[in-house]
Motif scaffolding. Structure first.
Motif, short mmCIF file in Angstrom:
data_model
loop_
_atom_site.label_atom_id
_atom_site.label_comp_id
_atom_site.label_asym_id
_atom_site.label_seq_id
_atom_site.Cartn_x
_atom_site.Cartn_y
_atom_site.Cartn_z
N LYS A 1 -6.83 -3.82 7.34
CA LYS A 1 -8.48 -4.53 6.99
C LYS A 1 -8.28 -5.69 7.81
O LYS A 1 -9.60 -6.15 8.13
CB LYS A 1 -8.70 -4.92 5.61
N LYS A 2 -7.19 -5.92 7.47
CA LYS A 2 -7.11 -7.80 7.94
C LYS A 2 -7.29 -7.39 10.01
O LYS A 2 -8.38 -8.86 10.21
CB LYS A 2 -5.85 -8.76 8.16
N TYR B 1 -2.14 7.78 6.12
CA TYR B 1 -3.22 7.65 4.94
C TYR B 1 -3.26 7.78 3.94
O TYR B 1 -2.16 7.64 2.73
CB TYR B 1 -3.09 10.38 5.63
N ASN B 2 -4.28 7.68 3.11
CA ASN B 2 -4.26 7.02 1.66
C ASN B 2 -4.29 5.39 1.78
O ASN B 2 -3.62 5.27 0.15
CB ASN B 2 -3.99 8.35 1.66
N TYR C 1 -4.42 1.73 0.90
CA TYR C 1 -5.30 0.74 0.25
C TYR C 1 -5.65 0.18 1.25
O TYR C 1 -6.47 -0.79 1.16
CB TYR C 1 -4.21 0.40 -1.00
N ASN C 2 -5.20 -0.02 2.76
CA ASN C 2 -4.61 -1.86 3.10
C ASN C 2 -5.15 -1.32 4.70
O ASN C 2 -5.61 -1.78 6.15
CB ASN C 2 -3.67 -1.97 3.37
N LYS D 1 -10.44 3.15 9.29
CA LYS D 1 -10.83 4.22 10.16
C LYS D 1 -11.81 3.15 11.25
O LYS D 1 -12.76 2.35 10.63
CB LYS D 1 -11.21 5.55 9.97
N ASP E 1 -16.29 -5.46 2.95
CA ASP E 1 -16.25 -7.25 3.55
C ASP E 1 -15.05 -7.03 3.86
O ASP E 1 -13.42 -7.36 2.90
CB ASP E 1 -15.71 -7.27 2.23
N LEU E 2 -14.91 -6.94 4.99
CA LEU E 2 -12.94 -6.57 6.15
C LEU E 2 -12.51 -7.70 6.13
O LEU E 2 -11.53 -7.89 5.78
CB LEU E 2 -13.68 -6.57 7.16
N CYS E 3 -13.00 -9.69 6.47
CA CYS E 3 -12.39 -9.84 6.52
C CYS E 3 -12.60 -11.23 5.03
O CYS E 3 -11.95 -12.06 5.03
CB CYS E 3 -13.32 -10.94 6.85
N GLY E 4 -12.85 -10.44 3.76
CA GLY E 4 -13.02 -11.27 2.68
C GLY E 4 -13.72 -12.55 2.41
O GLY E 4 -13.59 -13.71 2.00
N ALA F 1 -14.91 -12.86 -1.25
CA ALA F 1 -14.49 -13.04 -2.36
C ALA F 1 -14.88 -14.12 -3.11
O ALA F 1 -14.31 -15.11 -2.40
CB ALA F 1 -13.00 -12.59 -2.02
#
Ligand code: SF4
Lengths: 176, 196
Positions: B89-90, B122-123, B125-126, B129, B187-190, B193
């Motif tokens: 994600k980061k 695969y599967n 949490y971080n 795709k 929200d990829l960059c956070g 938050a």
């Protein structure tokens, strides 16, 4: 050919343990020692953590190599273990001694930070903070290190975190 | 007093007409596609371990430069993203920022099993795709794909640009016709938050 002087690491480990024990008991700190295969963990109570760390630093353990956390959801506790060793004291260099503390499991568990004693614990504590949500009191810069904040809020390495299981046929239209 | 005429033109309309006349001619259309397809410069954006094969593709043995592709450092001078494996994600945040900085027309190749559907991770949490982050042209499976595969993907992308007139359509219409634009839902960059 140059050869490193041969050292018997099991005796180095025993020596390091003796040194650590003496340092702690001379300060009047209550502790228990757990023995595993090739390592020793010194477990102290939470209120003795900073005092014990300071005593061990004075005894020559000058840096933290790693910080591990284990989650015990049934016993409702976390166990933190700081792995300590030395660069400068040749007698105990190479031996790794664990300094452990047990934290009750809650929504916002917290322990005193050991960054004030060993600066090398700073990033390790940030990593534990994002993966387990354990807060370190007195840490200079407690932010997530590897994860983005929305992911860190999930506390992904706690044992009660459930990864969503995807069906392999998910999203595939049914035919016939 | 003499009567006269003032000619007032709308600059935008005139410019658009001139552009349509110039680009509408078949030869110039072709030139744009031909030139774009032989100057696909991938940005050096290493997301994961597939990048070793990316490096091998542009080393002397396979020599990606013979196809007109040259890895370059800055996103402002490039027009191709090769997503090299897993996208956390980061890193997805960085991929999207890079994509926004690149000048159009721009393209993307997703490389490796991880970029297709998570692969090894695969599967997790971080993981995201890559097709949830930017529009992808070519997928190549493999863990990691061989350098020849990547070279083939670049050649395939060049063929696609020329045969479907992707680049010239992009210049004329402002977007290519054949793919939907992608806007990330998470929200990829956070940045949204609250606490942590
Ligand atoms: S596909 Fe294989 S080589 Fe490529 S990023 Fe994933 S694990 Fe690494």
């Amino acid at each position: 050919m140059l050869q490193a002087p041969s050292r018997d690491y099991s005796s180095v480990l025993g020596l390091a343990l003796e040194k650590a024990k003496n340092a702690l008991s001379s300060k009047g700190i209550v502790f228990s020692v757990e023995e595993g295969k090739g390592f020793y963990d010194i477990i102290v109570e939470r209120e003795y953590l900073v005092a014990g760390a300071t005593a061990l630093k004075e005894a020559g353990f000058d840096h933290v190599v790693s910080l591990t956390v284990t989650d015990y959801p049934k016993e409702k506790k976390f166990r933190l273990v700081y792995h300590l060793t030395s660069y400068l004291d040749y007698e105990i260099a190479g031996a790794i001694i664990g300094l452990g503390v047990e934290v009750p499991r809650s929504d916002r568990p917290s322990v005193p930070s050991l960054t004030q004693v060993w600066r090398s614990a700073e990033f390790q504590e940030r990593e534990v903070y994002e993966f387990f949500g354990i807060e370190f009191e007195g840490h200079p810069d407690l932010r997530p290190l590897l994860l983005t904040p929305p992911v860190a809020e999930l506390r992904p390495l706690r044992k009660d975190f459930v990864v969503r299981e995807e069906n392999i046929y998910e999203g595939v239209p049914k035919s016939g | 007093m003499q009567e006269g005429k003032a000619y007032v033109g709308n600059l935008d309309v005139t410019a658009k007409r001139a552009r349509d006349i110039l680009l509408g001619k078949v030869p110039l259309d072709k030139v744009v596609d031909w030139a774009t397809s032989f100057s696909l410069w991938p940005v050096h954006l290493t997301t994961s371990c597939c990048s070793t094969e990316f490096a091998a593709t542009f080393s002397p043995r396979v020599d990606g430069e013979q196809f007109g592709a040259l890895p370059w450092v800055g996103p402002r001078q490039t027009n191709l993203i090769i997503i090299e494996g897993t996208v956390t994600k980061k890193m997805a945040c960085a991929v999207r920022l890079t994509w926004e900085q690149m000048p159009a027309p721009k393209f993307a190749i997703a490389m490796g099993a991880c970029a297709l559907d998570g692969g090894l991770f695969y599967n997790s949490y971080n993981i995201v795709k890559p097709w949830q982050v930017i529009p992808i042209d070519i997928y190549l499976p493999g863990c990691p794909p061989r350098p020849e595969t990547l070279a083939r993907a670049i050649v395939t992308l060049q063929r696609k640009i020329r045969s479907k007139k992707v680049a010239s359509t992009w210049v004329r219409e402002g977007w290519r016709g054949d793919i939907e634009p992608v806007i990330p839902k998470e929200d990829l960059c956070g940045w949204a938050a609250k606490s942590i």
